[in-house]
Design a protein around this motif. Structure first.
Motif, PDB file in Angstrom:
ATOM      1  N   HIS A   2       0.960  -0.962  -0.134  1.00  8.50           N
ATOM      2  CA  HIS A   2       0.002  -0.040   0.088  1.00  8.50           C
ATOM      3  C   HIS A   2       0.844   1.257   0.196  1.00  8.50           C
ATOM      4  N   GLN A   3       1.845   1.316   0.778  1.00 10.16           N
ATOM      5  CA  GLN A   3       2.768   2.391   0.948  1.00 10.16           C
ATOM      6  C   GLN A   3       3.709   2.718  -0.269  1.00 10.16           C
ATOM      7  N   LYS A   4       3.910   1.397  -1.130  1.00 14.30           N
ATOM      8  CA  LYS A   4       4.954   1.576  -2.293  1.00 14.30           C
ATOM      9  C   LYS A   4       3.799   2.174  -3.234  1.00 14.30           C
ATOM     10  N   ASN A   6       0.409   3.156  -3.221  1.00 13.87           N
ATOM     11  CA  ASN A   6      -0.697   3.851  -2.972  1.00 13.87           C
ATOM     12  C   ASN A   6      -1.836   3.318  -3.477  1.00 13.87           C
ATOM     13  N   LYS A   7      -2.050   2.048  -3.484  1.00 17.74           N
ATOM     14  CA  LYS A   7      -3.094   1.307  -3.830  1.00 17.74           C
ATOM     15  C   LYS A   7      -4.099   0.641  -2.893  1.00 17.74           C
ATOM     16  N   CYS A  49      -6.936  -1.812   9.354  1.00 11.74           N
ATOM     17  CA  CYS A  49      -6.338  -1.180   8.193  1.00 11.74           C
ATOM     18  C   CYS A  49      -7.448  -0.297   7.426  1.00 11.74           C
ATOM     19  N   PHE A  51      -6.455   1.062   4.534  1.00 13.12           N
ATOM     20  CA  PHE A  51      -6.409   0.903   3.323  1.00 13.12           C
ATOM     21  C   PHE A  51      -6.828  -0.561   2.651  1.00 13.12           C
TER      22      PHE A  51
END
Length: 105
Positions: A2-4, A6-7, A49, A51
């Motif tokens: 998710h961080q890498k 942004n999905k 979470c 995300f």
């Protein structure tokens, strides 16, 4: 991930084998209580979470697999038996998924 990228993330293929009709308190491995406790706890953790957009339990129903020592009589991670009878976790999942996670707009 998710961080890498942004999905959003969808968590899939989690569960526990259980022998339909085997009950144990406290919950012990292979019991319907163990399967239900493990899956519902994982859903609670997943939903912490923001995300994560959803979860998909493995599997809908028990199914036949090649015979070997870790799979006596097939894969028994289903929320339903091979003849589509609900296990305890199916009732828990129905109640959990009856209420949308996110407000419907």
């Amino acid at each position: 991930l998710h961080q890498k990228f942004n999905k959003p993330i969808l968590v899939a293929e989690f569960g526990a084998d259980c022998l339909a009709g085997l009950h144990s308190l406290p919950a012990e491995q292979w019991s319907e209580e163990y399967q239900a406790d493990l899956i519902m706890t994982l859903i609670d953790v997943i939903r912490e979470c923001d995300f994560v957009i959803g979860e998909h339990v493995w599997n809908f129903a028990d199914f036949r697999t090649a015979q070997n020592f870790p799979r006596a009589g097939g894969n028994r991670k289903g929320a339903f038996t091979r003849d589509r009878q609900p296990k305890m976790v199916a009732h828990f999942l129905r109640r959990r998924w009856a209420v949308p996670r996110y407000p419907v707009t």
